[in-house]
Design a protein around this motif. Structure first.
Motif, PDB file in Angstrom:
ATOM      1  N   LEU A   1       0.582  -1.047  -0.007  1.00  0.00           N
ATOM      2  CA  LEU A   1       0.384   0.397   0.260  1.00  0.00           C
ATOM      3  C   LEU A   1       1.078   1.731  -0.268  1.00  0.00           C
ATOM      4  N   ALA A   2       0.721   2.224  -1.039  1.00  0.00           N
ATOM      5  CA  ALA A   2       1.115   3.212  -0.770  1.00  0.00           C
ATOM      6  C   ALA A   2       1.019   4.456   0.088  1.00  0.00           C
ATOM      7  N   SER A   3      -0.727   4.223   0.087  1.00  0.00           N
ATOM      8  CA  SER A   3      -1.118   5.021   0.936  1.00  0.00           C
ATOM      9  C   SER A   3      -2.416   4.935   1.109  1.00  0.00           C
ATOM     10  N   LEU A   4      -3.334   4.855   2.421  1.00  0.00           N
ATOM     11  CA  LEU A   4      -4.444   4.929   2.414  1.00  0.00           C
ATOM     12  C   LEU A   4      -5.949   5.888   3.342  1.00  0.00           C
ATOM     13  N   THR A   5      -6.630   6.232   2.158  1.00  0.00           N
ATOM     14  CA  THR A   5      -7.723   7.028   1.826  1.00  0.00           C
ATOM     15  C   THR A   5      -9.189   7.006   2.861  1.00  0.00           C
ATOM     16  N   LEU A   6      -9.326   6.711   4.439  1.00  0.00           N
ATOM     17  CA  LEU A   6     -10.540   6.299   4.708  1.00  0.00           C
ATOM     18  C   LEU A   6     -11.710   7.806   4.538  1.00  0.00           C
TER      19      LEU A   6
ATOM     20  N   ALA B   1       1.938  15.286  11.427  1.00  0.00           N
ATOM     21  CA  ALA B   1       3.040  14.268  11.212  1.00  0.00           C
ATOM     22  C   ALA B   1       3.272  13.193  12.125  1.00  0.00           C
ATOM     23  N   ALA B   2       4.154  12.417  11.230  1.00  0.00           N
ATOM     24  CA  ALA B   2       3.938  10.735  11.812  1.00  0.00           C
ATOM     25  C   ALA B   2       4.744  10.855  12.854  1.00  0.00           C
TER      26      ALA B   2
ATOM     27  N   PRO C   1       1.305   6.631   4.655  1.00  0.00           N
ATOM     28  CA  PRO C   1       0.130   8.147   4.542  1.00  0.00           C
ATOM     29  C   PRO C   1      -0.978   8.378   4.770  1.00  0.00           C
ATOM     30  N   MET C   2      -1.525   8.319   5.728  1.00  0.00           N
ATOM     31  CA  MET C   2      -3.256   8.306   5.842  1.00  0.00           C
ATOM     32  C   MET C   2      -4.033   9.690   4.885  1.00  0.00           C
TER      33      MET C   2
ATOM     34  N   CYS D   1       0.784   7.130  12.047  1.00  0.00           N
ATOM     35  CA  CYS D   1       1.598   7.635  10.865  1.00  0.00           C
ATOM     36  C   CYS D   1       1.037   8.833  10.296  1.00  0.00           C
ATOM     37  N   GLU D   2       2.340   9.335   9.495  1.00  0.00           N
ATOM     38  CA  GLU D   2       1.697  11.104   9.089  1.00  0.00           C
ATOM     39  C   GLU D   2       0.327  10.855   8.293  1.00  0.00           C
ATOM     40  N   MET D   3      -0.117  11.575   8.878  1.00  0.00           N
ATOM     41  CA  MET D   3      -1.809  11.775   8.053  1.00  0.00           C
ATOM     42  C   MET D   3      -2.416  13.029   8.167  1.00  0.00           C
ATOM     43  N   THR D   4      -3.345  13.155   7.125  1.00  0.00           N
ATOM     44  CA  THR D   4      -3.847  15.111   6.358  1.00  0.00           C
ATOM     45  C   THR D   4      -5.489  14.775   6.333  1.00  0.00           C
TER      46      THR D   4
END
Length: 600
Positions: free
Chosen positions: A353-358, A536-537, A478-479, A504-507
């Motif tokens: 997984l390169a990234s997760l979007t929820l 930031a992580a 990153p999320m 993790c890093e989260m936006t």
């Protein structure tokens, strides 16, 4: 051995658990257990799945605590006296045609009294009388010392349902809009309304789907982004969309919708299709289209959806776009499933997984809004018995639950417009999708209700996958987490708690709108705004109230912000991949939107 193969070999060696959640019929079944379950299932169908025990328990708890609180009783008596005095004063002024401020206002989401005629006598008096009672019950169901909060909330919810039913806006002789329309049309609105009622009654009794109106045909007007189905099993179809740019970012995007909805909420009309938007931005997009399960699939489990759903979709994408990580995006329950899958993959060192979007997705269910009013041991057991008999949670049973949370708009306003004003429902793309409901397999729904909603295991360190507990903090990808301001299914403060359980890093993005409207918020949509901030992580936790106080509103859609974020997490563009990979066992099977989308 690569990470994917290593992961596969490890999981193949582990036993597939029965996944019977803790708390499920812990008592030893007696000889006539099935008779009891059949009777409870019959009662559940009659009550719409609502447990009578849960109802009576809530009222008993509330009334007994009120009975032994004379000070609280005195407060409510004073509140009643004050409300009555205000209403009498206002009514006298209204009859004398004096203009004074109304003592009570409808709630911000209540549009039943928006017509200016409600400000004229005698309609304004009836409206204020109703709002007087509503205000008193809101106060009467405020928390009391010793009262279980869920019981107090249930009493408030049930009284709101009763008051919504008895609202003067629902009574033809008290609603100025109905009276005016009847006078204007000579009663034609009543005749048209009766025809609408008969039509809806027939559809309800026969459980048939209405044909889509002109301009809203699946595969032509809705779910019409070009693509192909490149994989199919009994659980889902995987759609790969045709590139619309000369070059694309090498990392593909996988959408994982909730299994309680048809996937095309993400691919509505061309102008508000999130799938189409990302394809136009230069991404290779895949979408899972879940099956609509029948009684023969009642034993599908949450583990099936993870293992034979998300993981098989990832395996297919890895074969079609080899050597590239995947941007995974989960919507609603699909986001919860993605979080579970990502935590499990992290445990095995699987870094695909390169990234997760929820999107509007919860990982902690302690503050999941009014849906919690339908979840306790008695209630879950009641629903389980109903599903045990029919094999699934049926479409109307689930739709009624969601509609009752906003009954004043989703039930009564529509009923007044359709049955008393004689108006046809104006078709919209999201309205057509909303009516295209699905079923839930009995076993999976039971596991989801118990393991996540009732026992909140995922963030309590008690959610096991393949016999071992998983932890969200193991996720390093990153999320990008999106919540919506007025979401009554996944309240934004509940979605925000993802920050509590991850490092993790989260936006984090908070956008205007509700559970669906806030997500389907395309560029150019009027009146939209959002807030966004990076965590930031490893950064310290900040509570949601402080967070929102610091963030400025940014006008417009959040989609360009998301596209920019994906580009930052992707490599430079290159030639688009082929559709499918026949040599690896993933040929193009048929054109999008596939076949499962048409299952009734």
């Amino acid at each position: 051995m690569n990470k994917s193969a290593k992961y596969q070999s490890q999981t193949d060696k582990l036993p597939v658990p029965a996944n019977v959640p803790a708390g499920t019929d812990a008592s030893k079944p007696h000889a006539h257990n099935n008779l009891d379950r059949a009777i409870r299932a019959t009662v559940a169908r009659a009550t719409g799945g609502i447990s009578p025990h849960s109802v009576t328990e809530a009222w008993s708890d509330w009334s007994m605590h009120l009975a032994r609180s004379p000070g609280r009783q005195l407060e409510l008596i004073e509140r009643a006296q004050s409300n009555v005095l205000k209403t009498i004063t206002y009514s006298a002024a209204a009859l004398m045609q004096d203009e004074i401020p109304a003592p009570f206002k409808p709630k911000s989401y209540d549009h039943r009294f928006a017509d200016p005629a409600w400000n004229k006598a005698p309609f304004n008096i009836w409206m204020q009388s109703f709002l007087t009672i509503q205000d008193w019950w809101d106060e009467a169901t405020e928390p009391m010392r010793g009262l279980h909060k869920q019981d107090g909330d249930r009493v408030r919810f049930q009284m709101r349902q009763f008051l919504d039913l008895m609202s003067p806006s629902n009574l033809p002789w008290m609603n100025p809009q109905i009276l005016a329309e009847t006078a204007k049309t000579g009663g034609r609105n009543v005749a048209d309304g009766a025809a609408h009622f008969a039509e809806d009654l027939i559809h309800t009794l026969t459980q048939t789907h209405k044909p889509a109106p002109e301009g809203y045909k699946l595969g032509v007007d809705l779910a019409c982004t070009p693509g192909d189905v490149v994989f199919r099993n009994d659980l889902f179809e995987l759609i790969q969309y045709t590139p619309q740019t000369k070059n694309v970012h090498p990392e593909p995007v996988l959408f994982i919708p909730a299994w309680i909805m048809k996937y095309y909420i993400l691919d509505l009309s061309p102008q508000n299709s999130m799938v189409n938007y990302l394809v136009q931005q230069g991404f290779t997009v895949f979408v899972i289209s879940w099956c609509n399960p029948g009684a023969d699939q009642s034993e599908l489990s949450l583990e099936d959806y993870r293992r034979r759903g998300v993981l098989e979709a990832l395996q297919a994408i890895n074969s079609i776009v080899p050597g590239q990580k995947v941007h995974a995006n989960g919507y609603c329950l699909g986001g919860t499933l993605l979080a579970i899958t990502a935590a499990t993959m992290a445990r095995y060192g699987d870094d695909r997984l390169a990234s997760l979007t929820l999107m509007a997705a919860q990982v902690d269910f302690a503050e999941s809004g009014e849906l919690l009013l339908f979840v306790d041991e008695s209630q879950v057991a009641f629903v389980e018995d109903m599903m045990w008999e029919q094999g699934f949670l049926d479409r109307p049973q689930m739709a009624r639950t969601f509609a009752s949370i906003r009954a004043e708009d989703l039930i009564y306003t529509r009923a007044v417009n359709r049955y008393f004003l004689g108006k046809e429902d104006l078709p919209t793309d999201i309205g057509i999708w909303n009516a295209d409901t699905t079923r839930m397999p009995a076993r999976m729904h039971s596991e989801y209700l118990r393991g996540l909603f009732l026992e909140n295991r995922l963030t309590a360190g008690r959610f096991a996958v393949e016999g071992r507990v998983i932890a969200l903090k193991d996720i390093s990808a990153p999320m990008f987490v999106i919540a919506t301001e007025t979401d009554h299914i996944a309240p934004w403060r509940s979605v925000y708690k993802t920050k509590l359980f991850s490092d993790c890093e989260m936006t984090f993005v908070l956008t205007k709108g509700g559970h669906n409207g806030g997500i389907i918020s395309e560029p150019g949509h009027p009146g939209r705004h959002f807030r966004v901030a990076l965590r930031a992580a490893g950064a310290l936790y900040e509570d949601p109230d402080n967070w929102i106080a610091k963030q400025r509103k940014i006008p417009g859609s959040w989609w360009p912000e998301y596209s920019k974020w994906l580009r930052q997490k992707s490599k430079r563009r290159q030639t688009p991949p082929d559709t499918g990979n026949a040599a690896a066992g993933y040929p193009a099977l048929c054109e999008a939107p596939g076949t499962y989308i048409y299952q009734l």
